[in-house]
Scaffold this active site. Structure first.
Site, PDB file in Angstrom:
ATOM      1  N   LYS A  31      55.359  65.227  39.137  1.00  0.00           N
ATOM      2  CA  LYS A  31      54.758  65.747  37.919  1.00  0.00           C
ATOM      3  C   LYS A  31      55.083  64.762  36.804  1.00  0.00           C
ATOM      4  O   LYS A  31      56.250  64.557  36.462  1.00  0.00           O
ATOM      5  CB  LYS A  31      55.307  67.130  37.576  1.00  0.00           C
ATOM      6  CG  LYS A  31      54.805  67.659  36.231  1.00  0.00           C
ATOM      7  CD  LYS A  31      55.515  68.944  35.838  1.00  0.00           C
ATOM      8  CE  LYS A  31      55.207  69.295  34.389  1.00  0.00           C
ATOM      9  NZ  LYS A  31      55.953  70.500  33.931  1.00  0.00           N
ATOM     10  N   ASN A  61      58.491  78.244  34.001  1.00  0.00           N
ATOM     11  CA  ASN A  61      59.937  78.198  34.189  1.00  0.00           C
ATOM     12  C   ASN A  61      60.636  79.174  33.247  1.00  0.00           C
ATOM     13  O   ASN A  61      61.185  80.185  33.665  1.00  0.00           O
ATOM     14  CB  ASN A  61      60.447  76.782  33.983  1.00  0.00           C
ATOM     15  CG  ASN A  61      61.916  76.587  34.335  1.00  0.00           C
ATOM     16  OD1 ASN A  61      62.349  75.481  34.616  1.00  0.00           O
ATOM     17  ND2 ASN A  61      62.723  77.631  34.356  1.00  0.00           N
ATOM     18  N   THR A  62      60.584  78.887  31.948  1.00  0.00           N
ATOM     19  CA  THR A  62      61.342  79.663  30.976  1.00  0.00           C
ATOM     20  C   THR A  62      60.962  81.139  30.972  1.00  0.00           C
ATOM     21  O   THR A  62      61.819  82.003  30.736  1.00  0.00           O
ATOM     22  CB  THR A  62      61.155  79.071  29.563  1.00  0.00           C
ATOM     23  OG1 THR A  62      61.454  77.675  29.594  1.00  0.00           O
ATOM     24  CG2 THR A  62      62.067  79.746  28.557  1.00  0.00           C
ATOM     25  N   ALA A  96      53.123  75.306  31.089  1.00  0.00           N
ATOM     26  CA  ALA A  96      53.820  75.351  29.794  1.00  0.00           C
ATOM     27  C   ALA A  96      53.293  76.448  28.879  1.00  0.00           C
ATOM     28  O   ALA A  96      52.089  76.655  28.758  1.00  0.00           O
ATOM     29  CB  ALA A  96      53.753  74.012  29.072  1.00  0.00           C
ATOM     30  N   GLY A  97      54.225  77.132  28.225  1.00  0.00           N
ATOM     31  CA  GLY A  97      53.899  78.115  27.208  1.00  0.00           C
ATOM     32  C   GLY A  97      53.682  79.527  27.699  1.00  0.00           C
ATOM     33  O   GLY A  97      53.515  80.445  26.896  1.00  0.00           O
ATOM     34  N   GLY A 103      58.042  76.080  26.731  1.00  0.00           N
ATOM     35  CA  GLY A 103      59.086  77.037  26.394  1.00  0.00           C
ATOM     36  C   GLY A 103      58.806  77.915  25.197  1.00  0.00           C
ATOM     37  O   GLY A 103      59.666  78.707  24.802  1.00  0.00           O
TER      38      GLY A 103
END
Length: 254
Positions: free
Chosen positions: A96, A205-206, A183-184, A157
């Site tokens: 990535k 992830n987050t 993301a986001g 995040g």
């Protein structure tokens, strides 16, 4: 079935491995998510230092495909160097590409991302670039030959969810390679929405690692991705200005 660079995966949820409260919670969340692909930042892993803790040792790697990322890179040269380190470790030839152009917003640098992707393609990597929701940039990356496009829903995040569904729809519509929203994502609602737009997968992830209950959130994300994909494949009803009765009056005796 999700296909990236000739590799096939059952799950359309790609899960990040950073910032979990503990190795134990991380391991359980990964298992519950039923993800086939796990991503990690090469710079944060002790892949060459056996004396240091390494989360990879906690997992049965035969069950997963590892997707190292170049987080921390600010230039194409740094990203290429990190990718080479990951490949040298023998983990995977899939990478990535993440080249950050703004340390505050964590938005990607389009020029450096293009340069890094081009170089890594020449070196035989399976390349998945993290990019913005720029429709033209996505097309340029595909023209280079990348194996998937990973547009951000919103800053990394941030948990803001999908800020520009129109651009994501344009990217998905024109792409001939998988589009993985990255993301986001903040909640299962965001993951389901991305899939309903027609995305091939979601990377997060987050949203899981930062949740009050990461294990429960991992399951929620798994179900959301599955539900969103089913909804997309089923085909939603058109949006109308006025209501339409679900029970037609034609043929009724009264």
């Amino acid at each position: 079935m999700l296909t990236i660079g000739g590799k096939q995966f059952q799950s359309r949820l790609l899960l990040g491995t950073g910032k979990y409260p503990s190795f134990e919670i991380q391991k359980e969340a990964v298992a519950v998510s039923e993800s086939d692909i796990l991503t990690f930042a090469v710079r944060r892993m002790n892949i060459f230092e056996e004396s240091q803790p390494n989360f990879l040792e906690q997992l049965d790697l035969s069950k997963y495909t590892l997707l190292p990322n170049t987080a921390g890179a600010a230039t194409a040269e740094e990203a290429v160097r990190i990718a080479r380190l990951a490949k040298a470790s023998g983990l995977c030839d899939m990478i990535k590409v993440e080249v950050i152009g703004c340390s505050r917003s964590l938005l990607p640098d389009p020029v450096e991302t293009l340069k890094a992707s081009e170089q890594l393609l020449e070196e035989g990597f399976i390349v998945l670039p993290y990019t913005s929701d720029d429709v033209v940039l996505a097309r340029r990356l595909e023209e280079l030959g990348v194996h998937a496009i990973m547009p951000g829903a919103s800053p990394i995040g941030s948990g803001q969810g999908i800020l520009n569904p129109l651009n994501l729809s344009f990217i998905i519509e024109q792409a001939k390679v998988p589009v993985i929203v990255d993301a986001g994502v903040g909640s299962s609602k965001d993951a389901a929405y991305a899939m309903e737009l027609g995305a091939d997968g979601v990377l997060l992830n987050t949203a899981v690692s930062g949740a009050d209950d990461p294990v429960k959130m991992a399951r929620a994300m798994k179900l959301a991705v599955e539900a969103g994909r089913l909804s997309y494949e089923a085909g939603r009803i058109p949006v109308k200005d006025y209501g339409t009765a679900s029970s037609p009056r034609d043929g009724l005796p009264v």
